[in-house]
Design an enzyme around this catalytic site. Structure first.
Site, PDB file in Angstrom:
ATOM      1  N   CYS A   1       0.963  -1.094  -0.189  1.00  0.00           N
ATOM      2  CA  CYS A   1       0.307  -0.430  -0.032  1.00  0.00           C
ATOM      3  C   CYS A   1       0.517   0.854  -0.251  1.00  0.00           C
ATOM      4  CB  CYS A   1      -1.104  -0.088   1.361  1.00  0.00           C
ATOM      5  SG  CYS A   1      -2.459  -1.624   1.417  1.00  0.00           S
TER       6      CYS A   1
ATOM      7  N   HIS B   1      -3.628   7.201   1.779  1.00  0.00           N
ATOM      8  CA  HIS B   1      -4.095   6.112   1.437  1.00  0.00           C
ATOM      9  C   HIS B   1      -5.146   5.998   2.037  1.00  0.00           C
ATOM     10  CE1 HIS B   1      -4.189   2.163   1.224  1.00  0.00           C
ATOM     11  NE2 HIS B   1      -3.996   1.741   1.778  1.00  0.00           N
TER      12      HIS B   1
ATOM     13  N   ASN C   1     -10.114  -0.469  -0.055  1.00  0.00           N
ATOM     14  CA  ASN C   1      -8.318   0.284  -0.184  1.00  0.00           C
ATOM     15  C   ASN C   1      -7.953  -0.255  -1.556  1.00  0.00           C
ATOM     16  OD1 ASN C   1      -5.986  -0.107   0.583  1.00  0.00           O
ATOM     17  ND2 ASN C   1      -5.946  -1.188   2.053  1.00  0.00           N
TER      18      ASN C   1
HETATM   19  N1  ACO Z   1     -18.265  -7.957   9.795  1.00  0.00           N
HETATM   20  C1  ACO Z   1     -19.458  -8.822  10.320  1.00  0.00           C
HETATM   21  N2  ACO Z   1     -18.158  -9.297  11.233  1.00  0.00           N
HETATM   22  C2  ACO Z   1     -17.419  -8.949  10.940  1.00  0.00           C
HETATM   23  C3  ACO Z   1     -16.237  -9.308  10.232  1.00  0.00           C
HETATM   24  C4  ACO Z   1     -17.300  -8.580   8.994  1.00  0.00           C
HETATM   25  N3  ACO Z   1     -17.126  -7.887   7.683  1.00  0.00           N
HETATM   26  N4  ACO Z   1     -14.808  -8.911  10.001  1.00  0.00           N
HETATM   27  C5  ACO Z   1     -14.687  -9.279  11.218  1.00  0.00           C
HETATM   28  N5  ACO Z   1     -15.894  -9.257  12.451  1.00  0.00           N
HETATM   29  C6  ACO Z   1     -16.031  -9.715  13.775  1.00  0.00           C
HETATM   30  C7  ACO Z   1     -14.722 -10.285  14.376  1.00  0.00           C
HETATM   31  O1  ACO Z   1     -14.900 -11.716  13.820  1.00  0.00           O
HETATM   32  C8  ACO Z   1     -14.842  -9.805  15.816  1.00  0.00           C
HETATM   33  O2  ACO Z   1     -15.966 -11.462  16.522  1.00  0.00           O
HETATM   34  P1  ACO Z   1     -15.772 -11.728  17.314  1.00  0.00           P
HETATM   35  O3  ACO Z   1     -15.750 -10.746  18.677  1.00  0.00           O
HETATM   36  O4  ACO Z   1     -16.826 -12.275  17.900  1.00  0.00           O
HETATM   37  O5  ACO Z   1     -14.578 -12.382  17.408  1.00  0.00           O
HETATM   38  C9  ACO Z   1     -14.743  -8.897  14.947  1.00  0.00           C
HETATM   39  O6  ACO Z   1     -15.739  -8.586  14.168  1.00  0.00           O
HETATM   40  C10 ACO Z   1     -13.886  -7.757  15.749  1.00  0.00           C
HETATM   41  O7  ACO Z   1     -13.266  -8.077  15.147  1.00  0.00           O
HETATM   42  P2  ACO Z   1     -11.728  -7.720  14.758  1.00  0.00           P
HETATM   43  O8  ACO Z   1     -11.147  -7.720  13.866  1.00  0.00           O
HETATM   44  O9  ACO Z   1     -11.330  -7.473  16.489  1.00  0.00           O
HETATM   45  O10 ACO Z   1     -12.701  -5.746  14.250  1.00  0.00           O
HETATM   46  P3  ACO Z   1     -11.633  -4.772  14.506  1.00  0.00           P
HETATM   47  O11 ACO Z   1     -12.054  -3.615  15.344  1.00  0.00           O
HETATM   48  O12 ACO Z   1     -10.107  -4.081  14.828  1.00  0.00           O
HETATM   49  O13 ACO Z   1     -11.617  -4.190  12.805  1.00  0.00           O
HETATM   50  C11 ACO Z   1     -10.865  -4.241  10.766  1.00  0.00           C
HETATM   51  C12 ACO Z   1     -10.743  -4.587  12.191  1.00  0.00           C
HETATM   52  C13 ACO Z   1     -11.342  -3.587  10.358  1.00  0.00           C
HETATM   53  C14 ACO Z   1      -9.864  -4.441   9.640  1.00  0.00           C
HETATM   54  C15 ACO Z   1      -9.807  -3.102  11.454  1.00  0.00           C
HETATM   55  O14 ACO Z   1      -8.932  -3.585  12.374  1.00  0.00           O
HETATM   56  C16 ACO Z   1      -8.902  -2.347  10.894  1.00  0.00           C
HETATM   57  O15 ACO Z   1      -8.768  -1.596   9.751  1.00  0.00           O
HETATM   58  N6  ACO Z   1      -7.544  -2.569  10.853  1.00  0.00           N
HETATM   59  C17 ACO Z   1      -6.676  -1.973   9.440  1.00  0.00           C
HETATM   60  C18 ACO Z   1      -6.313  -3.161   8.528  1.00  0.00           C
HETATM   61  C19 ACO Z   1      -6.180  -2.077   7.310  1.00  0.00           C
HETATM   62  O16 ACO Z   1      -6.977  -1.370   6.572  1.00  0.00           O
HETATM   63  N7  ACO Z   1      -5.063  -2.982   6.798  1.00  0.00           N
HETATM   64  C20 ACO Z   1      -5.623  -2.736   4.726  1.00  0.00           C
HETATM   65  C21 ACO Z   1      -4.419  -2.825   4.317  1.00  0.00           C
HETATM   66  S1  ACO Z   1      -2.969  -1.682   5.314  1.00  0.00           S
HETATM   67  C22 ACO Z   1      -3.430  -0.659   4.799  1.00  0.00           C
HETATM   68  O17 ACO Z   1      -4.181  -0.369   4.055  1.00  0.00           O
HETATM   69  C23 ACO Z   1      -2.975   0.048   6.428  1.00  0.00           C
END
Ligand code: ACO
Length: 352
Positions: A142, A279, A309
């Site tokens: 990214c 980004h 993204n």
């Molecule tokens: N729909 C519904 N529920 C979901 C989904 C979904 N698509 N995805 C995960 N969940 C659930 C999980 O299973 C979990 O359930 P549980 O509590 O029963 O186990 C719950 O939601 C929480 O999951 P987390 O992964 O802890 O959720 P979080 O609040 O961390 O959000 C996210 C996840 C959105 C991916 C966040 O961590 C994030 O944005 N991270 C940055 C990652 C990113 O942007 N990566 C892109 C590439 S890197 C970059 O470009 C910077």
């Protein structure tokens, strides 16, 4: 699914035509990489959160609340990294009032090339009808566009290139595990491109052009965000794996450092920044960066809601959109930052 066609983005030329003839102005005067134009391409097919919720245990409410994403564009088979990159490049050249013969360096940032080789950059070079200069791909996930800007800047400053196309083109839809709701909802496909030309600058930070790029990487965090295979591994083409929480934590901290570094190196403060073009990974990360810079939301370019993204394509797509609709104007200071798999991260400061 929506079949709406999205036209390539383009804007009015940013530089007068004479800039192309003004590239030898060295002799004690610093040469800078000036932004001449930007363009983008988004695949025809739009997939909304509700479309995903129809076949996956997720919801529009969850995706929108956690990421700000409402929809993404997903490439059809004919919309390859080469096709999208070439289309975005043509739009950038048109916006610049330039033609392919003005391009002597072509750098493609991508993690999803069409082939192991030839480089997607060389395929795009040929698609544009360019048979001079050089073209190569660069892999920094990214952060790829920021890295490619840094390389193009160095090539231009050292006189190795006078006109550089810097392209981000990605088809992440082909490396996603579409059963993994934790990752597949986050990404989209697309391409963005900028055309940079060599121009004279006095070296003062108020001049036009790329003022600086700051690049970083640390392989100790390589497993936080990876694709567990490649063309070299026939047993495993690879899908994207991510520790979302850890990536989130690193993204805010590392990008904040890169932003501070860029401002300090140019003796500027957050008050000098007209636009943040970050980004586009997650609206919560973008908002955190905007707050850090004390920038009101209307000074932050956001496309993640519509594009999701698009990795290395996200910044040039956002830049092209904000130039084309007249939000970003000549003379304004644009701060760009990214973090991606590697981990890689960095920032770039550009006076348009
Ligand atoms: N729909 C519904 N529920 C979901 C989904 C979904 N698509 N995805 C995960 N969940 C659930 C999980 O299973 C979990 O359930 P549980 O509590 O029963 O186990 C719950 O939601 C929480 O999951 P987390 O992964 O802890 O959720 P979080 O609040 O961390 O959000 C996210 C996840 C959105 C991916 C966040 O961590 C994030 O944005 N991270 C940055 C990652 C990113 O942007 N990566 C892109 C590439 S890197 C970059 O470009 C910077």
């Amino acid at each position: 699914m929506n079949d709406e066609t999205v036209p390539a983005l383009s804007a009015a030329p940013l530089l007068p035509p004479h800039v192309f003839a003004d590239q030898s102005s060295r002799g004690g005067v610093a040469v800078r990489a000036l932004l001449a134009g930007a363009g983008g391409y988004l695949p025809r097919r739009i997939v909304t959160n509700d479309d995903l919720a129809a076949r996956l245990e997720t919801s529009d409410a969850w995706i929108a609340a956690r990421t700000g994403i409402r929809q993404r564009h997903i490439a059809e088979p004919d919309e390859t990294a080469t096709f999208m990159g070439a289309t975005a490049s043509r739009a950038a050249l048109t916006a610049a009032g330039a033609v392919p013969k003005d391009v002597d360096a072509l750098i493609v940032a991508t993690s999803t090339p069409d082939e192991a080789f030839p480089a997607t950059a060389v395929r795009i070079q040929h698609a544009l009808g360019i048979a001079h200069g050089f073209a190569f791909d660069l892999s920094a996930a990214c952060s790829g566009f920021i890295y490619a800007l840094g390389v193009a800047d160095a090539l231009i400053r050292t006189g190795q290139a006078r006109g550089a196309l810097v392209i981000g083109t990605e088809v992440y839809s082909r490396i996603l595990d579409w059963q993994d709701r934790g990752t597949c909802v986050l990404f989209g496909d697309g391409a963005g491109a900028v055309f940079l030309t060599a121009g004279a600058g006095s070296g003062a930070s108020t001049d036009r052009g790329l003022l600086s790029t700051h690049l970083h990487s640390d392989g100790a965090f390589g497993d936080l965000l990876s694709v567990d295979g490649a063309v070299g591994r026939r047993d495993r083409p690879g899908v994207l794996l991510m520790n979302g929480r850890e990536v989130f934590r690193h993204a805010v901290a590392r990008m904040a450092e890169a932003v501070d570094e860029a401002l300090a190196a140019n003796h500027l403060t957050h008050e000098d920044v007209d636009w943040l073009v970050p980004h586009q990974a997650n609206l919560r990360i973008i908002d955190a960066m905007g707050r850090r810079l004390h920038l009101p939301t209307e000074r932050v370019v956001v496309t993640v809601d519509r594009h999701a993204n698009t990795s290395a394509a996200s910044i040039p797509l956002a830049l092209a959109e904000a130039l084309a609709d007249g939000r970003i104007r000549p003379g304004q200071l644009v701060l760009m930052e990214a973090l991606g798999g590697g981990l890689t991260w960095g920032s770039a400061l550009l006076r348009v």
